[in-house]
Design an enzyme around this catalytic site. Structure first.
Site, short mmCIF file in Angstrom:
data_model
loop_
_atom_site.label_atom_id
_atom_site.label_comp_id
_atom_site.label_asym_id
_atom_site.label_seq_id
_atom_site.Cartn_x
_atom_site.Cartn_y
_atom_site.Cartn_z
N CYS A 131 -3.62 -5.57 7.42
CA CYS A 131 -4.17 -5.05 6.18
C CYS A 131 -5.68 -5.35 6.11
O CYS A 131 -6.44 -4.83 6.91
CB CYS A 131 -3.41 -5.64 4.99
SG CYS A 131 -3.73 -4.78 3.43
N HIS A 251 2.14 -3.48 7.07
CA HIS A 251 2.72 -4.83 7.10
C HIS A 251 4.07 -4.84 7.80
O HIS A 251 5.13 -4.78 7.14
CB HIS A 251 2.90 -5.37 5.68
CG HIS A 251 1.64 -5.62 4.94
ND1 HIS A 251 1.03 -6.84 4.88
CD2 HIS A 251 0.86 -4.78 4.21
CE1 HIS A 251 -0.07 -6.76 4.15
NE2 HIS A 251 -0.20 -5.51 3.73
N GLU A 253 5.65 -7.24 9.06
CA GLU A 253 6.42 -8.46 8.72
C GLU A 253 7.18 -8.30 7.40
O GLU A 253 8.14 -9.04 7.13
CB GLU A 253 5.49 -9.67 8.67
CG GLU A 253 4.66 -9.84 7.41
CD GLU A 253 3.47 -8.87 7.32
OE1 GLU A 253 2.83 -8.82 6.26
OE2 GLU A 253 3.21 -8.17 8.32
#
Length: 425
Positions: A131, A251, A253
């Site tokens: 990000c 993202h 994760e």
């Protein structure tokens, strides 16, 4: 093995803490998902606090084996916008109202993270930007950003291609489509999940993004509005060799199924797995480069040769301190030292200084010995000539040289006084 031993052995990944505004309240936050994955793959997260002046103390966090930069507020536009922005004052004010939690510029965080990114780029330290971290990487290399995707990118994008890149009310649940570029790390990681369209659904949370990608990087994914969602440096990507420079706008994760820890795709954790692999390899490479080799055990023959060379240097040192006082000195005594220096042209500065202290000027030993021999011949010839001179002639010659010696002494004294006077002015 104690926990302190593990802290020394495991590679260190630097992560900067963030301070974000959520619901009009400041909260210190570092995404636990990032930490879980870093620890799970075998590295130690080292948190750099976002406090004033810490950017001047980054050397205190050495050794740095990897850097992971995550989400956060907008980067100060003055750090990448060399030209005037196309946004009007009214538009900028509207952006600040819509994204109040992200437009609060944190200059200290900018300075810390840009400094870390440049350290990684200078030393080839593994870097993973997620990000905002990807935006920091692009800016550090001379790239630029859209200050607001909705105002700058969407205005020239057909309605059917427009993308909602963030949803404040549904952070983890929000998804949008990205197209993976073939023959890139992302293609390799998500290969078993890709269909013919090469698309996956990703989680993102940003109103800014890459505008002009820095020249060294290659895109890995695009959203339908043309925004670059991932990029890497192909010349600095080989995790097995400790090379990893990458930025992901989304993202992976946080791409998990609702109310579950199960990931949307098997490849979601690959970025972290490969990043830590690169960190571990970089640590090993760094340790090998700084490791002090153990002293070698010499056999008798080598030890004897070493002693001969050391003696040669020792004689050379004594020779140049007062060579005419050495009796029975042979040129062959100095030859081992001269040969050693001739055959070892790649010496460190410390070695050269040490050899000089030991009389390393034996390179010139042969010419010095020749001068000594020539002086001896001249002295012998002078004695023969003077032996044929009368007492009166020898007395006059002695008086002449005494007079010349006195003149030399006077002139030396005068010149020394002149130099002192100049120094005092």
């Amino acid at each position: 093995m104690s926990s302190s031993d593990l802290a020394v052995i495991l590679p260190r990944v630097i992560i900067v803490s963030r301070r974000s505004l959520r619901k009009n309240k400041f909260v210190d936050f570092v995404g636990e998902y990032h930490l879980d994955l870093i620890v799970g793959y075998g590295a130690v997260p080292v948190i750099v606090p976002r406090v004033a002046g810490v950017h001047t103390l980054l050397q205190s966090f050495e050794p740095i084996h990897g850097v992971l930069l995550c989400e956060g507020e907008d980067i100060d536009p003055s750090l990448y916008e060399v030209e005037e922005t196309s946004l009007s004052n009214e538009e900028l004010e509207e952006i600040r109202r819509l994204h109040v939690s992200d437009t609060a510029i944190d200059k200290e965080k900018d300075t810390i993270e840009l400094s870390l990114a440049r350290i990684c780029l200078e030393r080839n330290i593994p870097y993973l930007g997620i990000c905002r971290g990807s935006q920091v990487l692009n800016v550090a290399c001379g790239g630029t950003l859209y200050q607001d995707i909705g105002k700058e990118l969407a205005r020239c994008c057909p309605d059917e291609k427009k993308v909602v890149h963030m949803d404040y009310e549904n952070y983890d649940g929000h998804r949008h489509t990205v197209k993976i570029v073939e023959e890139t790390p992302l293609h390799q990681w998500f290969k078993e999940s890709l269909k013919d369209d090469m698309e996956i659904q990703v989680n993102s949370y940003h109103h800014q993004g890459v505008k002009r990608l820095a020249q060294r990087f290659t895109p890995m994914a695009f959203s339908s509005d043309g925004l670059i969602e991932g990029f890497y440096d192909p010349d600095a990507y080989c995790p097995e060799e400790g090379k990893f420079i990458m930025g992901l706008q989304f993202h992976p994760e946080r791409m998990r199924k609702a109310n579950s820890d199960e990931f949307d795709y098997p490849g979601c954790t690959a970025a972290y797995k490969e990043f830590v692999k690169g960190v571990i390899a970089y640590q090993k490479k760094l340790n090998c480069a700084t490791k002090v080799p153990k002293s070698l055990k010499l056999d008798k023959e080598l030890e004897q040769k070493r002693n001969v060379i050391v003696r040669s240097f020792s004689l050379a040192k004594t020779l140049y301190a007062g060579g005419h006082n050495i009796r029975h000195l042979r040129e062959s005594d100095l030859k081992p030292g001269a040969e050693f220096l001739e055959s070892n042209i790649a010496l460190s500065l410390q070695q050269e200084n040490r050899l000089m202290q030991m009389g390393a000027t034996v390179r010139n030993a042969s010419s010095y010995m020749e001068r000594l021999k020539l002086n001896a011949k001249r002295e012998k010839l002078a004695r023969v000539v003077m032996g044929k001179m009368t007492i009166e002639q020898l007395s006059e010659l002695n008086m002449f040289y005494n007079m010349m010696g006195q003149i030399c002494s006077d002139m030396l004294e005068m010149k020394q006084l002149q130099n002192v006077s100049v120094d005092l002015l």
